[in-house]
Design an enzyme around this catalytic site. Structure first.
Site, mmCIF file in Angstrom:
data_model
loop_
_atom_site.group_PDB
_atom_site.id
_atom_site.type_symbol
_atom_site.label_atom_id
_atom_site.label_comp_id
_atom_site.label_asym_id
_atom_site.label_seq_id
_atom_site.Cartn_x
_atom_site.Cartn_y
_atom_site.Cartn_z
ATOM 1 N N GLY A 556 0.857 -26.484 160.933
ATOM 2 C CA GLY A 556 1.781 -27.641 161.165
ATOM 3 C C GLY A 556 3.069 -26.932 160.934
ATOM 4 O O GLY A 556 3.513 -25.906 160.049
ATOM 5 N N GLY A 559 9.805 -30.245 158.184
ATOM 6 C CA GLY A 559 11.223 -30.345 157.939
ATOM 7 C C GLY A 559 11.702 -29.052 156.923
ATOM 8 O O GLY A 559 12.508 -28.311 157.059
ATOM 9 N N PHE A 560 10.621 -28.763 156.009
ATOM 10 C CA PHE A 560 10.878 -27.859 155.021
ATOM 11 C C PHE A 560 10.209 -26.452 155.189
ATOM 12 O O PHE A 560 10.584 -25.338 154.725
ATOM 13 C CB PHE A 560 10.483 -28.563 153.792
ATOM 14 C CG PHE A 560 9.860 -27.822 152.782
ATOM 15 C CD1 PHE A 560 8.926 -26.980 152.775
ATOM 16 C CD2 PHE A 560 9.798 -28.595 151.564
ATOM 17 C CE1 PHE A 560 8.090 -26.379 151.687
ATOM 18 C CE2 PHE A 560 9.248 -28.239 150.247
ATOM 19 C CZ PHE A 560 8.331 -27.138 150.619
ATOM 20 N N VAL A 563 3.137 -24.951 157.353
ATOM 21 C CA VAL A 563 2.201 -25.262 156.740
ATOM 22 C C VAL A 563 0.992 -24.091 157.107
ATOM 23 O O VAL A 563 0.725 -24.322 158.434
ATOM 24 C CB VAL A 563 1.545 -26.785 156.861
ATOM 25 C CG1 VAL A 563 0.623 -27.125 155.812
ATOM 26 C CG2 VAL A 563 2.854 -27.546 156.478
ATOM 27 N N ASP A 675 9.567 -42.217 154.633
ATOM 28 C CA ASP A 675 9.068 -41.521 155.878
ATOM 29 C C ASP A 675 7.473 -41.776 156.108
ATOM 30 O O ASP A 675 6.828 -40.916 156.569
ATOM 31 C CB ASP A 675 9.182 -40.100 155.849
ATOM 32 C CG ASP A 675 9.547 -39.513 157.276
ATOM 33 O OD1 ASP A 675 9.840 -40.459 158.240
ATOM 34 O OD2 ASP A 675 9.503 -38.357 157.489
#
Ligand SMILES: *[C@@H]1O[C@H](CO)[C@@H](O)[C@H](O)[C@H]1NC(C)=O
Ligand SMILES: *[C@@H]1O[C@H](CO)[C@@H](O)[C@H](O)[C@H]1NC(C)=O
Ligand SMILES: *[C@@H]1O[C@H](CO)[C@@H](O)[C@H](O)[C@H]1NC(C)=O
Ligand SMILES: *[C@@H]1O[C@H](CO)[C@@H](O)[C@H](O)[C@H]1NC(C)=O
Ligand SMILES: *[C@@H]1O[C@H](CO)[C@@H](O)[C@H](O)[C@H]1NC(C)=O
Ligand SMILES: *[C@@H]1O[C@H](CO)[C@@H](O)[C@H](O)[C@H]1NC(C)=O
Ligand SMILES: *[C@@H]1O[C@H](CO)[C@@H](O)[C@H](O)[C@H]1NC(C)=O
Ligand SMILES: *[C@@H]1O[C@H](CO)[C@@H](O)[C@H](O)[C@H]1NC(C)=O
Ligand SMILES: *[C@@H]1O[C@H](CO)[C@@H](O)[C@H](O)[C@H]1NC(C)=O
Ligand SMILES: *[C@@H]1O[C@H](CO)[C@@H](O)[C@H](O)[C@H]1NC(C)=O
Length: 869
Positions: A556, A559-560, A563, A675
């Site tokens: 996946g 935002g960072f 993965v 979030d």
């Protein structure tokens, strides 16, 4: 500072105590108060017994031990009740005792408990076992199975001291205990006065005289006692009526009319009726003989006219029981003893007409019981629920079955119990130094009101800077000496504060990716009992390349960064979140997440295995959640994923709620996730839910703060708390709001913002429909109507409550957890009843045979009931 922090903790613990432990009250009795369990039945669906129309449930909700087995095909018979088709067996394991827990009982009320056993060579060993049966903490009887095809029924009438009762099978070394079915029926306390708080009745025989074939049970007997037909036609003739035989007011036994409508009388009018039973020959020599209670039921069924008289004396061996007994016409009457008979090995009952009687004696029904003492008192209820919660939290398998302290010989490992004469036993010591703790200190410990000693070398406390360092703490003994819950809480607290002082002096142990490797200083050894999750491993970029096979598979994108899927050397599957080098903002989120995941651990929060800070590279390594995000499941985009059932959705809701509750209540300072959304709830292979992505999370650093002010609005459209939007101050209630949206998604299967025809929020969409009471219009059609409507409605309502405009109107996560738990109980109630009424193919319903068989077998404590001399 320390004092204030402690105060906070005190409040948290006090809430935990006040809230009590939410126990799944599964396996609710039906509308009659009956619990009917088909032991060893696979699956979740129960069925309706054709003969009685009673709903039988599978037993999974009542026991956490044993395995399901089907009996061998050669013993399957359409003439047998379906309850005998399968058994639950309890192979020798750590626990000699295996138990069923029957809940939602009324303390102090009398119940009939019935267990049935038919071996049917289910294990292919052709070795029927012998084992002991316990009603709660009191010995009930030995079950000695000698014939694989015979069924044995054990029945007891007892006063239940608590709101739950266990039925336990004890392996005595003579084979594997098993059970076919378990029934519980409430009785009025006025019935069977011989059964009281200190004495129980164990059924030896219950006979309906007259018919040869009709076994009577529910609904003919509203109490669902089983009445076995009996007549010796050589010697007796049947007398019967079609008229109803009534019970007198305050009848002590309420023998049903169907039973009382038939009776026997001697063929030769000058004969007497003679019946007998014998004591169990296998009872160990030297054992005191059991005491027996005989209850004889009479009613005149013929109109006795003119000078006719029916009167008879009743004797037992040489003792008169009743003189000149004259049964009333069409009214049930009974003759019985209250002081148990203790006599020889043979008990002769004689019914002889008196001199002035013109008619021979009759008898309609007979019950024989032996008495058992029920003087063993179970462990203090609060202690039991506390230690049970601990058992549940840590999934203790060992011998933690049945009552923790009683009987003494079967007390649980690692507990120290105190046995007072005038009060229930209490738990005074728990030795937890056995790799039990892999989370936070259990709140439930505070329920152990008499706890004086707690040994524990493996605590993990989530209290800001007092969180455990991987250096570990030395083995720790807590001594608490005042037996009051509140005081216990305070003392546990004092301990925490001491710990806090102690760790304050030690080095800062939160990871700091800007520093050089710290993994070595994290030490080893002393944390040996801890699970992997506490060891935050340090990886190099090279390690990550190997683990992920050069970043081959993308799971996946956040935002960072991306993965990736990976496998550690030892085979553990992991997810590796690698910070994209182009993202500057990522560093802060990386640090936040790493810090939070280093110090908090909960089974419903995704756990971090390690991290990487290697030059420019930064990565976090987590446990792998093979089933992906909740959002993927709800959207149903991946056609390989089947639709979630309502039970699964409910469990996911409850588990994620628990994760959030922990952030809000279990952590000091509380953590706001900021979030909460379906994409941040991950599912593992067992579909267990864990909250993920703590990149935006914030801990409140000042105790007085209830919110945190930041200048940037963060979150995901569709989930953002309008109040936060207005004030820019996120609170724990902002997470509640996001979670409310997730609940609505679970119910409706829709996304937070509906696109058709106009964009509308899921909240408004659901509100509009629910206001008209239209639950079907809201529920995800992909569940195909398989759910308890009340439970779905309630979850939808919780969802709306959580998404109230004003945060003050929203519940706290603690309340949400409690409410979801109630929904789950409703749902379990449904599963316990008949989800799919069975369509009976073979005639398993032949009452006559099935039950005749059920009762015809010899009873271990006695010969096969009364017979003619
Ligand atoms: C027992 O039989 C049923 C129906 O035939 C089957 O569904 C179930 O899996 C079997 N259980 C075991 C433990 O073999
Ligand atoms: C079980 O019953 C059989 C047959 O009556 C008897 O021989 C045996 O001793 C009994 N076993 C026990 C343990 O009571
Ligand atoms: C129960 O009944 C027995 C026998 O009648 C009697 O000895 C005992 O005191 C009773 N117990 C209670 C609590 O009433
Ligand atoms: C009935 O019983 C009495 C006394 O036991 C006996 O004398 C008589 O012969 C019996 N009658 C019949 C028909 O068996
Ligand atoms: C019971 O009756 C049988 C047969 O009549 C007799 O042998 C036995 O002695 C009687 N037992 C007692 C305790 O009266
Ligand atoms: C019959 O005798 C019994 C005692 O043997 C006595 O109690 C009863 O009153 C008598 N019945 C009649 C109708 O005489
Ligand atoms: C019935 O009991 C009474 C009172 O003890 C006694 O007088 C009478 O003889 C008994 N009758 C018979 C038939 O046993
Ligand atoms: C607690 O249990 C552990 C492991 O069984 C044992 O080594 C230790 O001696 C026990 N401690 C106490 C005080 O009983
Ligand atoms: C722990 O609390 C102190 C003040 O109480 C604060 O300075 C520190 O940043 C907190 N640590 C974390 C990791 O939240
Ligand atoms: C259920 O029981 C009734 C009466 O006992 C019988 O008539 C009926 O055929 C049975 N149904 C099935 C499916 O066996």
């Amino acid at each position: 500072m320390a004092a204030r922090s402690c105060l906070h903790l005190l409040i948290v613990l006090a809430v935990a105590v006040a809230g009590g432990l939410l126990q799944a009250a599964r396996g609710q009795p039906d509308s009659n108060g009956f619990i009917s369990i088909d032991c060893g039945l696979s699956g979740k669906a129960g069925y309706v017994d054709n003969a009685t129309k009673l709903s039988y449930s599978p037993d999974a909700a009542f026991t956490d031990a044993g395995t399901n087995n089907n009996i061998s095909a050669e013993y399957l018979s359409p003439a047998n009740s379906r309850i005998f088709d399968n058994v639950r067996s309890f192979p020798a394991g750590a626990a000699p005792r295996s138990c069923y827990t029957l809940r939602s009982l009324v303390p102090g009320l009398k119940y009939l408990v019935r267990a049935s056993f038919m071996y049917g060579n289910y294990d292919g060993l052709r070795r029927p076992p012998v084992f002991d049966l316990y009603a709660g903490v009191n010995f009930w009887r030995t079950v000695n199975i000698t014939d694989a095809a015979a069924s044995i029924t054990a029945e007891a009438i007892i006063v239940v001291p608590e709101d739950s009762m266990q039925v336990c099978l004890l392996n005595t070394g003579a084979g594997t205990p098993f059970i076919s079915s378990l029934d519980l029926r409430p009785l009025k306390n006025s019935l069977y006065p011989q059964a009281n708080a200190t004495q129980g009745l164990v059924m030896v025989s219950r006979v309906n005289f007259g018919p040869t074939d009709t076994f009577i049970r529910y609904p003919d007997d509203p109490r669902d006692r089983g009445w076995r037909p009996w007549i010796d036609t050589m010697r007796y003739v049947e007398v019967s009526t079609t008229k109803t035989v009534q019970n007198v007011e305050k009848d002590l036994f309420e023998a049903p009319s169907a039973v009382m409508q038939t009776a026997i009388t001697p063929r030769n009018a000058s004969d007497s009726i003679e019946l007998y039973w014998t004591a169990d020959p296998s009872a160990a020599a030297g054992d005191p003989p059991p005491g027996y209670i005989a209850i004889m039921h009479f009613s005149e069924l013929q109109l006795v006219q003119g000078n006719a008289v029916r009167a008879f004396n009743i004797s037992l061996n040489d003792q008169w029981l009743d003189i000149g007994m004259t049964p009333d016409y069409l009214y049930a009457d009974a003759s019985f003893n209250t002081v148990p008979f203790r006599g020889s090995s043979r008990y002769n009952l004689t019914f002889r007409a008196t001199a002035n009687s013109t008619l021979p004696p009759i008898i309609n029904a007979l019950e024989i019981f032996s008495v058992i003492p029920t003087t063993n008192v179970p462990t203090d209820g609060k202690d039991v629920s506390g230690i049970t919660a601990i058992k549940k939290q840590y999934q203790v398998k060992q011998n933690w079955m049945g009552d923790p302290c009683v009987p003494k010989t079967l007390a649980w490992d690692w507990l120290t119990c105190s046995y007072a004469i005038s009060s229930p036993p209490t738990i005074t010591g728990v030795n937890l130094s056995y790799n039990l703790l892999t989370g936070s200190i259990p709140k439930a410990l505070s329920q152990l009101s008499s706890l004086t000693v707690l040994y524990d070398n493996n605590p993990d406390l989530c209290i800001n800077d007092t969180c455990p360092s991987p250096n570990g703490k030395p083995k720790l003994a807590i001594y608490i000496s005042v037996p009051v819950v509140a005081v216990t809480v305070i003392l546990v607290l004092v301990l925490f504060c001491l710990l806090r002082r102690k760790t304050k002096g030690s080095a800062n142990n939160t990871i700091n990716p800007h520093n050089e490797p710290t993994s070595h200083s994290h030490g080893s050894g002393s944390y040996g009992h801890g699970s992997m999750q506490f060891e935050n491993r340090r990886f190099t970029y090279k390690d990550l390349q190997m683990i992920t096979n050069n970043f081959e598979q993308v799971l996946g994108k956040g935002g960072f960064g991306y993965v990736y899927y990976g496998i550690l050397e030892e085979g553990t599957q992991v997810a590796v979140k690698l910070r994209s080098q182009s993202s500057n903002q990522g560093v802060k989120e990386f640090l936040t997440e790493a810090q939070i995941l280093t110090r908090i651990h909960h089974k419903n929060l995704v756990s971090m295995i390690g991290y990487c800070k290697d030059g420019e590279y930064m990565a976090l390594v987590y446990e792998y959640m093979s089933e992906g995000t909740l959002e993927e499941h709800i959207a149903g985009r991946d056609h390989n994923k089947r639709n979630l059932t309502w039970t699964e959705r409910l469990r996911i809701a409850l588990e994620s709620a628990q994760g959030l509750e922990y952030l809000h209540k279990g952590c000091s300072p509380p953590v706001v996730h900021r979030d909460v959304k379906a994409t941040n709830i991950l599912l593992n292979t067992n579909l267990e839910a864990k909250i993920a992505d703590f990149g935006l999370s914030k801990a409140f650093n000042r105790d007085s703060d209830t919110h945190v002010s930041t200048s940037i609005l963060v979150g995901t459209p569709g989930y953002i708390d309008p109040e936060y939007h207005a004030t820019m101050m996120p609170t724990t209630k902002s997470d509640v709001y996001g979670f409310g949206v997730v609940l609505l998604e679970l119910v409706t299967g829709k996304s937070p913002i509906l696109r058709t025809p106009e964009p509308i929020s899921l909240i408004h969409w659901a509100q509009q429909r629910m206001q008209c009471g239209n639950i079907e219009g809201v529920v995800d059609a992909r569940m195909h109507g398989v759910y308890d409507v009340n439970s779905v409605w309630k979850v939808a309502e919780i969802g709306l409550m959580c998404t109230a405009q004003a945060s003050a109107h929203r519940p706290m996560m603690t309340d949400v957890v409690a409410k979801l738990q109630e929904c789950q109980d409703l749902e379990h109630g449904r599963a316990g009843s008949v989800a799919e009424p069975s369509i009976d193919h073979v005639s398993k319903t032949n009452t006559i045979f099935e039950i005749d068989r059920l009762e015809r077998i010899p009873l271990p404590t006695m010969s096969s009931g009364p017979s003619a001399r």
